[in-house]
Design an enzyme around this catalytic site. Structure first.
Site, PDB file in Angstrom:
ATOM      1  N   LYS A 127       0.824  -1.221   0.000  1.00 16.49           N
ATOM      2  CA  LYS A 127       0.000   0.000   0.000  1.00 16.49           C
ATOM      3  C   LYS A 127       0.852   1.263   0.000  1.00 16.49           C
ATOM      4  CE  LYS A 127      -4.442  -1.510   1.610  1.00 16.49           C
ATOM      5  NZ  LYS A 127      -5.537  -1.320   2.559  1.00 16.49           N
ATOM      6  N   LYS A 210      -4.920 -11.009  -6.864  1.00 19.96           N
ATOM      7  CA  LYS A 210      -6.081 -11.104  -5.967  1.00 19.96           C
ATOM      8  C   LYS A 210      -7.228 -10.223  -6.464  1.00 19.96           C
ATOM      9  CE  LYS A 210      -6.263  -8.900  -2.080  1.00 19.96           C
ATOM     10  NZ  LYS A 210      -6.063  -8.313  -0.749  1.00 19.96           N
ATOM     11  N   LYS A 213     -11.021  -4.570  -4.395  1.00 20.13           N
ATOM     12  CA  LYS A 213     -11.863  -3.408  -4.689  1.00 20.13           C
ATOM     13  C   LYS A 213     -11.029  -2.251  -5.222  1.00 20.13           C
ATOM     14  CE  LYS A 213     -12.286  -3.374   0.275  1.00 20.13           C
ATOM     15  NZ  LYS A 213     -13.244  -3.603   1.340  1.00 20.13           N
TER      16      LYS A 213
END
Ligand code: TYM
Length: 347
Positions: A127, A210, A213
């Site tokens: 991230k 993966k 969203k």
């Protein structure tokens, strides 16, 4: 109303089995969240143990969030929990910020966890990306808050998808170090519960990534709010290879897209991969995809419809979250008070 928890000192080293899990209210819910987490929350709800399911809004702000979007996403996630079958009479459903003991215990854990442990967390690396210096301190400390989420309930079992395994391992390390440093047997060492065929649902566009969203391509995922046509279209267009489905599960080993669609089918149908292969082995994708689309629509559309209905009355959702938080605090307040006492805070 949940009874105030018995404390470990009352129980020796016996901890009451208790389930905690959470989901971030960022963006919408995906099929990955549903199969990897929510569906399994529902299964555990009726297993006879106390269950606590949280919308982790404090985690959400480790990345920038628009306040109105965050409020909406929190309520929509609550609607998703309810629509999928979580029952506020059986499970405590609440947003994290209404239970202040999570953040309070996280501070203590910030002083237990080591920089080196957090430096190894792959989610932070992913991230934060290349510019780590610009990441928030909260993003770095994220795992200590997650450990607090779990341990402030003395939770013993944590249903999650595979991507959360490293965070649960860190939670176990924090519990172990706390107990050791203070010479107590206060926190349980929780178990991740990563079960079923769909613990890692992959992107529909790339079977090695993966389903997420945050993927820029909407075609890569099924959103829990997608309508029937959209679900069917995304499955029809899902990436596959040219071969027919294998007749043995072993034949899926080097075929990530085929494996993903079979796992999704198994997750939705509540079957094992072997059972699904026995049913559909040898089929061409042109025949299998419509069957999968039909199954997906039959399982997901009623949830989407119910979510939309629930979102028409957000006051009712807020009421459920307040009641859930109250139920949660009956457990967290005494555990935090004892933690403070162990650490040496004067009350
Ligand atoms: P989050 O919000 O990213 O995801 C919520 C849950 O959904 C699972 N999941 C998946 N499972 C299978 N396949 C996928 N493609 C997929 N994508 C997501 C996740 O594994 C997770 O179980 N850090 C957590 C939230 C959290 C938490 C906690 C979880 C905060 N505190 C305490 C458990 C206990 C997270 O970011 O999950």
């Amino acid at each position: 109303m949940t009874e105030v928890v018995q404390t470990p000192s009352q129980l020796g080293t016996q901890f009451v089995p208790r389930v905690f899990s959470g989901i971030q209210p960022t963006g919408g819910l995906t099929l990955g969240n549903y199969l990897g987490a929510i569906k399994r929350f529902v299964d555990m709800q009726s297993s006879g143990v106390e269950t606590f399911y949280c919308m982790v809004d404090l985690h959400a702000i480790t990345m920038p969030q628009n306040p109105d979007d965050l409020r909406r996403a929190t309520r929509e996630l609550a609607a998703g929990y309810l629509a999928a079958g979580l029952d506020p009479a059986q499970s405590a459903l609440f947003n994290q910020s209404q239970v202040p003991e999570h953040a309070q215990l996280a501070w203590i854990f910030n002083c237990v966890a080591r920089m080196g442990w957090l430096n190894r967390m792959t989610q932070f690396k992913d991230k934060a990306g290349k510019n780590r210096e610009a990441a928030s301190v909260g993003l770095f400390a994220y795992p200590t808050l997650m450990a607090a989420d779990i341990l402030v309930y003395h939770a013993t079992h944590v249903p999650v998808g595979e991507d959360q395994k490293q965070h649960i391992e860190l939670t176990r390390d924090i519990a172990t170090k706390f107990n050791h440093d203070y010479g107590v047997d206060f926190f349980p060492i929780p178990e991740p519960v990563i079960e079923g065929a769909a613990t890692r649902v992959m992107s529909l566009r790339d079977g090695t990534k993966k389903m997420s969203k945050s993927d820029p391509s909407d075609a890569s995922r099924i959103n829990m709010t997608d309508d029937t046509d959209t679900i069917a279209k995304k499955i029809r267009k899902a990436k596959t290879d040219p071969d027919a489905l294998p007749s043995e599960a072993d034949g899926l080993a080097d075929r990530p897209e085929a494996r993903n669609l079979i796992n999704i089918y198994a997750g939705l149908a509540d079957k094992s991969v072997d059972e699904v292969i026995a049913e559909v082995g040898g089929m061409e994708f042109s025949a299998f995809k419509p069957q999968l689309a039909e199954l997906a629509v039959s399982k997901l559309s009623p949830i989407a419809t119910e979510m939309a209905r629930l979102m028409e009355d957000t006051a009712e959702i807020d009421k459920i979250l307040r009641a859930g938080a109250e139920k949660a605090r009956a457990v967290t307040a005494p555990i935090l008070a004892q933690t403070y006492d162990i650490v040496g805070m004067v009350s």
